[in-house]
Design a protein around this motif. Structure first.
Motif, PDB file in Angstrom:
ATOM      1  N   GLN A   1       0.827  -1.204   0.000  1.00 23.24           N
ATOM      2  CA  GLN A   1       0.000   0.000   0.000  1.00 23.24           C
ATOM      3  C   GLN A   1       0.864   1.257   0.000  1.00 23.24           C
ATOM      4  O   GLN A   1       0.571   2.236  -0.684  1.00 23.24           O
ATOM      5  N   GLU A   2       1.961   1.244   0.758  1.00 27.00           N
ATOM      6  CA  GLU A   2       2.884   2.398   0.768  1.00 27.00           C
ATOM      7  C   GLU A   2       3.493   2.610  -0.608  1.00 27.00           C
ATOM      8  O   GLU A   2       3.641   3.746  -1.058  1.00 27.00           O
ATOM      9  N   GLN A   3       3.835   1.532  -1.292  1.00 24.68           N
ATOM     10  CA  GLN A   3       4.414   1.655  -2.622  1.00 24.68           C
ATOM     11  C   GLN A   3       3.404   2.234  -3.609  1.00 24.68           C
ATOM     12  O   GLN A   3       3.754   3.027  -4.479  1.00 24.68           O
ATOM     13  N   LYS A   4       2.139   1.852  -3.473  1.00 21.41           N
ATOM     14  CA  LYS A   4       1.094   2.391  -4.340  1.00 21.41           C
ATOM     15  C   LYS A   4       0.931   3.891  -4.117  1.00 21.41           C
ATOM     16  O   LYS A   4       0.796   4.654  -5.060  1.00 21.41           O
ATOM     17  N   VAL A   5       0.941   4.311  -2.834  1.00 23.75           N
ATOM     18  CA  VAL A   5       0.772   5.726  -2.502  1.00 23.75           C
ATOM     19  C   VAL A   5       1.934   6.540  -3.056  1.00 23.75           C
ATOM     20  O   VAL A   5       1.752   7.643  -3.583  1.00 23.75           O
TER      21      VAL A   5
ATOM     22  N   MET B   1       5.026  -1.607  -9.509  1.00 26.90           N
ATOM     23  CA  MET B   1       5.712  -2.195 -10.657  1.00 26.90           C
ATOM     24  C   MET B   1       4.873  -2.007 -11.909  1.00 26.90           C
ATOM     25  O   MET B   1       3.651  -2.083 -11.867  1.00 26.90           O
ATOM     26  N   GLU B   2       5.551  -1.774 -13.005  1.00 25.59           N
ATOM     27  CA  GLU B   2       4.855  -1.667 -14.281  1.00 25.59           C
ATOM     28  C   GLU B   2       4.413  -3.063 -14.702  1.00 25.59           C
ATOM     29  O   GLU B   2       5.111  -4.039 -14.450  1.00 25.59           O
ATOM     30  N   PRO B   3       3.276  -3.158 -15.358  1.00 20.80           N
ATOM     31  CA  PRO B   3       2.850  -4.489 -15.818  1.00 20.80           C
ATOM     32  C   PRO B   3       3.799  -5.018 -16.889  1.00 20.80           C
ATOM     33  O   PRO B   3       4.434  -4.245 -17.602  1.00 20.80           O
ATOM     34  N   LEU B   4       3.899  -6.315 -16.970  1.00 17.89           N
ATOM     35  CA  LEU B   4       4.754  -6.929 -17.983  1.00 17.89           C
ATOM     36  C   LEU B   4       4.181  -6.655 -19.372  1.00 17.89           C
ATOM     37  O   LEU B   4       2.962  -6.582 -19.543  1.00 17.89           O
ATOM     38  N   PRO B   5       5.029  -6.481 -20.379  1.00 20.35           N
ATOM     39  CA  PRO B   5       4.520  -6.230 -21.728  1.00 20.35           C
ATOM     40  C   PRO B   5       3.729  -7.426 -22.245  1.00 20.35           C
ATOM     41  O   PRO B   5       4.050  -8.571 -21.943  1.00 20.35           O
ATOM     42  N   THR B   6       2.706  -7.122 -23.005  1.00 26.46           N
ATOM     43  CA  THR B   6       1.881  -8.192 -23.570  1.00 26.46           C
ATOM     44  C   THR B   6       2.286  -8.419 -25.016  1.00 26.46           C
ATOM     45  O   THR B   6       3.074  -7.670 -25.588  1.00 26.46           O
ATOM     46  N   PHE B   7       1.721  -9.421 -25.622  1.00 26.80           N
ATOM     47  CA  PHE B   7       2.047  -9.754 -27.002  1.00 26.80           C
ATOM     48  C   PHE B   7       1.698  -8.602 -27.945  1.00 26.80           C
ATOM     49  O   PHE B   7       2.427  -8.300 -28.877  1.00 26.80           O
ATOM     50  N   ASN B   8       0.589  -7.914 -27.687  1.00 24.38           N
ATOM     51  CA  ASN B   8       0.155  -6.822 -28.561  1.00 24.38           C
ATOM     52  C   ASN B   8       1.161  -5.673 -28.588  1.00 24.38           C
ATOM     53  O   ASN B   8       1.285  -4.984 -29.589  1.00 24.38           O
ATOM     54  N   GLN B   9       1.869  -5.438 -27.518  1.00 22.48           N
ATOM     55  CA  GLN B   9       2.843  -4.355 -27.486  1.00 22.48           C
ATOM     56  C   GLN B   9       4.044  -4.667 -28.369  1.00 22.48           C
ATOM     57  O   GLN B   9       4.725  -3.777 -28.822  1.00 22.48           O
ATOM     58  N   PHE B  10       4.313  -5.930 -28.608  1.00 23.50           N
ATOM     59  CA  PHE B  10       5.448  -6.301 -29.446  1.00 23.50           C
ATOM     60  C   PHE B  10       5.095  -6.334 -30.936  1.00 23.50           C
ATOM     61  O   PHE B  10       5.958  -6.356 -31.777  1.00 23.50           O
ATOM     62  N   SER B  11       3.819  -6.354 -31.259  1.00 26.43           N
ATOM     63  CA  SER B  11       3.427  -6.552 -32.650  1.00 26.43           C
ATOM     64  C   SER B  11       3.582  -5.302 -33.505  1.00 26.43           C
ATOM     65  O   SER B  11       3.467  -5.373 -34.709  1.00 26.43           O
TER      66      SER B  11
END
Length: 118
Positions: free
Chosen positions: A91-95, A100-110
């Motif tokens: 919760q402290e990290q969110k504030v 963490m950034e979400p991991l890249p998905t397949f669509n981001q690589f296309s």
């Protein structure tokens, strides 16, 4: 002296028996020694597990040397405290905006120069 001579004669008799058995069966003596060693080790383990099976109830039971219920309750309490600390940190990290950034998905690589999908 008598026990030493008995032990020596027993050892010599065993060695002679193994050598004779190996010669009559046409196999090397290492094979027989290995079999005898493994059977002896199996006997030691079997004895240890039988002894442990008889003693475990007295050692670990509710009225044993280390009452299992008390130990398990303590472990559960520590796990609860650790979970609370982890959730508080998250919760402290969110504030602070340090999630963490979400991991890249397949669509981001296309869409890049090394596109898999064309």
């Amino acid at each position: 002296n008598k026990s030493t001579s008995t032990s020596t004669s027993l050892s010599a008799t065993l060695s002679t028996a193994v050598a004779t058995a190996a010669a009559t069966r046409g196999i090397n003596s290492y094979f027989l020694v290995r079999i005898l060693f493994l059977r002896g080790l199996a006997f030691v383990y079997m004895t240890a597990f039988l002894v442990a099976s008889r003693q475990n109830k007295g050692l670990i039971g509710d009225n044993g040397i280390t009452p299992a219920r008390d130990v398990l309750d303590h472990v559960e309490e520590r796990a609860r405290e650790k979970r609370k600390r982890r959730e508080k940190w998250w919760q402290e990290q969110k504030v602070l905006g340090k999630t963490m950034e979400p991991l890249p998905t397949f669509n981001q690589f296309s869409d890049g120069p090394f596109s898999i999908v064309k």
